[in-house]
Design an enzyme around this catalytic site. Structure first.
Site, PDB file in Angstrom:
ATOM      1  N   ASP A   1     -12.463  51.301  59.308  1.00  0.00           N
ATOM      2  CA  ASP A   1     -13.216  52.644  59.799  1.00  0.00           C
ATOM      3  C   ASP A   1     -14.748  52.392  59.788  1.00  0.00           C
ATOM      4  OD1 ASP A   1     -13.868  52.913  57.059  1.00  0.00           O
ATOM      5  OD2 ASP A   1     -12.720  54.824  57.029  1.00  0.00           O
TER       6      ASP A   1
ATOM      7  N   ASP B   1     -15.013  46.865  57.224  1.00  0.00           N
ATOM      8  CA  ASP B   1     -14.523  47.117  55.822  1.00  0.00           C
ATOM      9  C   ASP B   1     -13.068  46.862  55.724  1.00  0.00           C
ATOM     10  OD1 ASP B   1     -13.782  49.355  56.876  1.00  0.00           O
ATOM     11  OD2 ASP B   1     -14.339  50.738  55.182  1.00  0.00           O
TER      12      ASP B   1
ATOM     13  N   SER C   1     -10.463  51.616  51.297  1.00  0.00           N
ATOM     14  CA  SER C   1     -11.292  51.198  52.078  1.00  0.00           C
ATOM     15  C   SER C   1     -12.507  50.347  51.626  1.00  0.00           C
ATOM     16  CB  SER C   1     -12.221  52.637  52.246  1.00  0.00           C
ATOM     17  OG  SER C   1     -13.486  52.469  53.352  1.00  0.00           O
TER      18      SER C   1
ATOM     19  N   ASP D   1     -10.444  48.874  55.743  1.00  0.00           N
ATOM     20  CA  ASP D   1      -9.591  49.492  56.183  1.00  0.00           C
ATOM     21  C   ASP D   1      -9.939  49.652  57.741  1.00  0.00           C
ATOM     22  OD1 ASP D   1     -11.183  51.655  55.716  1.00  0.00           O
ATOM     23  OD2 ASP D   1     -10.031  53.191  55.637  1.00  0.00           O
TER      24      ASP D   1
END
Length: 453
Positions: free
Chosen positions: A244, A240, A101, A242
């Protein structure tokens, strides 16, 4: 989550080469997950962000899943919500994302989605942990899984994102800087906004395996703030690693957090007659956001920190909107998990329908002064429960005397203790946050600390 040995609040995450984040463990994890999620052959999708270690862990997962007799579809670089969406549309047994992430490239992790595109329920994670304790046994050669690559995965996800706003809507005349954090959105987000008519300026869209989240993206928004002003853009959008999370920047270079973005979406849903249920925030949501929702006549409830807990509340109450100040925003009437691109589209569509500017609408949310201090520890330890820390917490809460909030909690994804103090007096908030942090540091002697406010 206290009974878990491996899973945290958002999958499994850590430093590459240490603990569980090693090829041998991830191979065994793939096998265990295959045993639980891919029974009867099954089909599992694997996506990843842009970290250099993603190739290694993709291969390890592939070997473990195939050994369990599970068929695999490789997506390549793909956002976490993109994997959730494609898991549903391919009628797969599960989806797996290799990502840490918003963490730096030295970290990596594994996230799982069910066939419905939801985070795994507790009992399924517990079943995977139980399988990890068993010896790995490969199925008969005739039953081994097969591997294929999905070449049009990005195109499928781009079309889905566009479908979450009305087909007649376009963003022609809008100049926007899109910061992809050198992460998984680099090959999807710019195209989504361009195909909807916006003039897009790319930032953080040249991943090299090592620069994910480095000085760009939603955790480092200063670069986006500068770029918006320098380019004379109408606004900026930061994801960010990833994809999400999403934050935005207005035309003057002012940062807009997740609370404010969620407010814009809520206001639009109300105006459109589509609002349903309470808005779900977390213990980190600002009191100013809660009060702004009250003025709209919208109920608000706080869940534990983490998008899985927000989703649990939304499902129980049949609500549609929830999120965190960090930019995790769930639009349950559009998708099954927090999706930065989809959330950004809902904000832009809402502003267009309301015929108002980003800063104008967000000015209706007056945040209370808030200080968040992240104290990095040498290892995950139970700091919060120590008597000295609890005594200091009670003293600080008495000092605020109902004029604010204090949150002292361990991170579920990193070896951090988070100290958050919020109240009406900025000086008092700062003093109490520093004092509480000093107490924690004295107990645990952490290696470093960083402060944001």
């Amino acid at each position: 989550m206290s009974g878990r040995r491996y899973f945290g609040t958002d999958g499994i995450r850590g430093r590459v080469g240490e603990g569980m984040i090693t090829p041998d463990f991830v191979l065994k994890l793939g096998w265990a997950a295959g045993r639980v999620l891919g029974q009867g052959g099954g089909k599992v999708l694997i996506g990843k962000d842009t970290r250099i270690s993603g190739y290694m862990f993709e291969s390890a997962l592939e070997a473990g899943l195939v050994a369990a007799g599970v068929n695999i579809r490789l997506l390549g670089p793909m956002t976490t919500p993109g994997v959730a969406y494609l898991t549903r549309t391919f009628r797969a047994s599960a989806g797996i994302v290799i990502t840490a992430s918003h963490n730096p490239y030295q970290d990596n992790g594994i996230k799982f989605f069910s066939a419905d595109g939801d985070k795994l329920p507790d009992d399924v994670e517990e079943a995977i942990e139980a399988e990890l304790e068993r010896p790995l046994r490969t199925v008969d050669s005739a039953a081994l899984g097969k591997v294929k690559r999905i070449d049009d995965a990005n195109g499928r996800y781009i079309e889905f994102c566009k479908s979450t706003v009305p087909g007649s809507m376009n963003f022609r005349g809008l100049k926007v800087v899109v910061d992809c954090a050198n992460g998984a959105t680099y090959n999807t987000a710019p195209y989504v906004f361009e195909e909807l008519g916006a003039d897009v300026i790319r930032l953080g869209a040249e991943p090299d395996g090592f620069n994910i989240n480095r000085d760009v993206g939603s955790t480092h928004p200063d670069a986006l703030c500068r770029a918006v002003v320098q380019e004379g853009a109408d606004l900026g959008i930061a994801f960010d690693g990833d994809g999400d999370r999403v934050l935005m920047v207005d035309g003057k270079g002012r940062l807009i957090d997740g609370d404010q973005l969620l407010y814009v979406i809520t206001k639009d849903r109300l105006a459109d007659g589509a609002m349903r249920g309470e808005v779900v925030g977390t213990l980190m949501s600002n009191l100013g956001f809660e009060h702004a929702l009250q003025r709209l006549g919208v109920g608000f409830v706080r869940a534990r920190v983490g998008d899985r807990y927000i989703m649990e509340h939304l499902k129980r109450s049949d609500g549609i909107l929830g999120g965190e100040p960090s930019g995790h925003i769930i639009c349950r009437d559009r998708t099954s998990t927090g999706d930065g691109i989809v959330a950004a589209l809902q904000v832009l569509a809402g502003l267009k329908r309301l015929d108002r500017g980003l800063h104008e609408v967000c000015a209706e949310v007056e945040p209370y002064p808030q200080v968040l201090i992240n104290i990095r520890l040498d290892a995950q330890r139970d700091v919060v429960g120590l008597p000295a820390v609890q005594d200091a917490l009670r003293t600080a809460e008495q000092a605020l005397a109902g004029r604010g909030r204090i949150l002292l909690r361990p991170s579920g994804t990193e070896p951090l203790v988070r100290v958050m103090v919020e109240g009406v007096d900025a000086d008092e908030v700062g003093r109490l946050a520093e004092w509480l942090s000093d107490v924690v540091r004295a107990q645990m002697a952490p290696s470093s600390a960083e402060q944001t406010s």
